[in-house]
Write a protein that holds these residues in place. Structure first.
Motif, mmCIF file in Angstrom:
data_model
loop_
_atom_site.group_PDB
_atom_site.id
_atom_site.type_symbol
_atom_site.label_atom_id
_atom_site.label_comp_id
_atom_site.label_asym_id
_atom_site.label_seq_id
_atom_site.Cartn_x
_atom_site.Cartn_y
_atom_site.Cartn_z
ATOM 1 N N VAL A 11 0.854 -1.206 0.000
ATOM 2 C CA VAL A 11 0.000 0.000 0.000
ATOM 3 C C VAL A 11 0.885 1.250 0.000
ATOM 4 O O VAL A 11 0.626 2.211 -0.735
ATOM 5 N N ARG A 15 0.862 4.326 -2.725
ATOM 6 C CA ARG A 15 0.572 5.718 -2.348
ATOM 7 C C ARG A 15 1.544 6.709 -2.982
ATOM 8 O O ARG A 15 1.317 7.910 -2.967
ATOM 9 N N SER A 23 -4.768 11.013 0.714
ATOM 10 C CA SER A 23 -4.119 9.972 1.507
ATOM 11 C C SER A 23 -3.132 10.587 2.498
ATOM 12 O O SER A 23 -2.355 11.487 2.146
ATOM 13 N N TYR A 24 -3.166 10.078 3.732
ATOM 14 C CA TYR A 24 -2.225 10.562 4.762
ATOM 15 C C TYR A 24 -0.782 10.263 4.347
ATOM 16 O O TYR A 24 0.117 11.103 4.496
ATOM 17 N N VAL A 25 -0.575 9.061 3.797
ATOM 18 C CA VAL A 25 0.788 8.654 3.416
ATOM 19 C C VAL A 25 1.297 9.529 2.261
ATOM 20 O O VAL A 25 2.443 10.009 2.295
ATOM 21 N N LYS A 39 7.813 12.900 12.396
ATOM 22 C CA LYS A 39 6.753 11.998 12.889
ATOM 23 C C LYS A 39 7.379 10.778 13.575
ATOM 24 O O LYS A 39 6.895 10.353 14.619
ATOM 25 N N GLU A 42 8.496 11.916 16.966
ATOM 26 C CA GLU A 42 7.321 12.136 17.833
ATOM 27 C C GLU A 42 6.771 10.802 18.355
ATOM 28 O O GLU A 42 6.510 10.651 19.542
ATOM 29 N N GLU A 43 6.600 9.868 17.420
ATOM 30 C CA GLU A 43 6.004 8.569 17.799
ATOM 31 C C GLU A 43 6.945 7.795 18.715
ATOM 32 O O GLU A 43 6.502 7.056 19.594
ATOM 33 N N ASP A 69 1.848 3.020 15.894
ATOM 34 C CA ASP A 69 2.105 4.316 15.228
ATOM 35 C C ASP A 69 3.581 4.444 14.848
ATOM 36 O O ASP A 69 3.922 4.918 13.761
ATOM 37 N N HIS A 73 5.101 4.664 11.022
ATOM 38 C CA HIS A 73 5.870 5.799 10.494
ATOM 39 C C HIS A 73 7.278 5.389 10.058
ATOM 40 O O HIS A 73 7.833 5.977 9.134
HETATM 41 N N1 LIG Z 1 -1.428 2.149 9.717
HETATM 42 C C1 LIG Z 1 -1.692 3.301 9.390
HETATM 43 C C2 LIG Z 1 -1.616 4.367 10.344
HETATM 44 N N2 LIG Z 1 -1.260 4.399 11.633
HETATM 45 C C3 LIG Z 1 -1.346 5.684 12.016
HETATM 46 N N3 LIG Z 1 -1.754 6.463 10.993
HETATM 47 C C4 LIG Z 1 -2.003 7.909 10.981
HETATM 48 O O1 LIG Z 1 -0.859 8.533 11.535
HETATM 49 C C5 LIG Z 1 -1.247 9.737 12.159
HETATM 50 C C6 LIG Z 1 -0.655 9.710 13.557
HETATM 51 O O2 LIG Z 1 -0.215 10.939 13.828
HETATM 52 P P1 LIG Z 1 -0.671 11.668 15.158
HETATM 53 O O3 LIG Z 1 -1.076 10.685 16.194
HETATM 54 O O4 LIG Z 1 0.426 12.592 15.488
HETATM 55 O O5 LIG Z 1 -1.978 12.388 14.645
HETATM 56 P P2 LIG Z 1 -2.130 13.768 13.903
HETATM 57 O O6 LIG Z 1 -2.155 14.813 14.948
HETATM 58 O O7 LIG Z 1 -3.374 13.605 13.056
HETATM 59 O O8 LIG Z 1 -0.852 13.919 12.962
HETATM 60 P P3 LIG Z 1 -0.161 15.285 12.431
HETATM 61 O O9 LIG Z 1 -1.289 16.226 12.019
HETATM 62 O O10 LIG Z 1 0.684 15.799 13.561
HETATM 63 O O11 LIG Z 1 0.688 14.840 11.269
HETATM 64 C C7 LIG Z 1 -2.779 9.770 12.197
HETATM 65 O O12 LIG Z 1 -3.264 10.609 11.174
HETATM 66 C C8 LIG Z 1 -3.140 8.324 11.901
HETATM 67 O O13 LIG Z 1 -4.372 8.162 11.225
HETATM 68 C C9 LIG Z 1 -1.937 5.682 9.932
HETATM 69 N N4 LIG Z 1 -2.307 5.983 8.649
HETATM 70 C C10 LIG Z 1 -2.374 4.960 7.765
HETATM 71 N N5 LIG Z 1 -2.074 3.640 8.088
HETATM 72 C C11 LIG Z 1 -2.098 2.577 7.059
HETATM 73 O O14 LIG Z 1 -1.713 3.156 5.825
HETATM 74 C C12 LIG Z 1 -2.697 2.883 4.845
HETATM 75 C C13 LIG Z 1 -2.744 4.041 3.862
HETATM 76 O O15 LIG Z 1 -3.223 5.207 4.508
HETATM 77 P P4 LIG Z 1 -3.684 6.458 3.633
HETATM 78 O O16 LIG Z 1 -2.518 6.885 2.881
HETATM 79 O O17 LIG Z 1 -4.180 7.496 4.592
HETATM 80 O O18 LIG Z 1 -4.795 5.950 2.765
HETATM 81 C C14 LIG Z 1 -4.007 2.710 5.638
HETATM 82 O O19 LIG Z 1 -4.915 1.914 4.939
HETATM 83 C C15 LIG Z 1 -3.482 1.976 6.868
HETATM 84 O O20 LIG Z 1 -3.314 0.597 6.571
#
Ligand SMILES: N=c1c2ncn([C@@H]3O[C@H](COP(=O)(O)OP(=O)(O)OP(=O)(O)O)[C@@H](O)[C@H]3O)c2ncn1[C@@H]1O[C@H](COP(=O)(O)O)[C@@H](O)[C@H]1O
Length: 114
Positions: A11, A15, A23-25, A39, A42-43, A69, A73
């Protein structure tokens, strides 16, 4: 056990072609290595705090959550650098059954040779 890591690695590769607002990633990739490392740092700190809290409370739920987390990251960091969870799994496999003390001694011998 590594199925989720492998699937997540795929995945994270996909991305690289996604729009940052979808997407967050993809958003992390677009911000670059320094943001990803911020990040990870931080984590890492949050994981250390969760471990101390877990020691006091006897409850590991937050520790598991923060470790997930942190792992996530670090996987984004590896993907951004063009490598994969598999490379780390391979390295752990290479070390498997190798005593940590023996490995450290062999590293020190190599340093002594240099
Ligand atoms: N496993 C994860 C995962 N773990 C944690 N996170 C994200 O990591 C971030 C954690 O950062 P924080 O706790 O500091 O939260 P935040 O305050 O929102 O973060 P910032 O604004 O400070 O960057 C959050 O936004 C979580 O949602 C993740 N985001 C995605 N995934 C995986 O990645 C895949 C792809 O994600 P997208 O790219 O978003 O589709 C998903 O299907 C998941 O399988």
């Amino acid at each position: 056990m590594s199925d989720v890591l492998t699937a997540l690695g795929e995945v994270l590769e996909q991305r690289k072609n996604a729009a940052a607002d979808s997407s967050y990633v993809a958003q992390l990739y677009s911000k670059g290595l320094n943001k990803i490392l911020e990040k990870v740092g931080e984590e890492c700190t949050e994981t250390v705090i969760a471990a101390k809290d877990a020691e006091r409370s006897g409850n590991n739920d937050e520790l598991v959550y923060e470790t997930a987390d942190l792992w996530f990251h670090t996987l984004v960091m590896l993907a951004h650098r063009g490598t994969s969870p598999q490379a780390v799994l391979d390295e752990l496999a290479r070390r498997f059954d190798l005593s940590g003390l023996a490995e450290k001694a062999s590293r020190q011998r190599k340093l002594g040779d240099a």
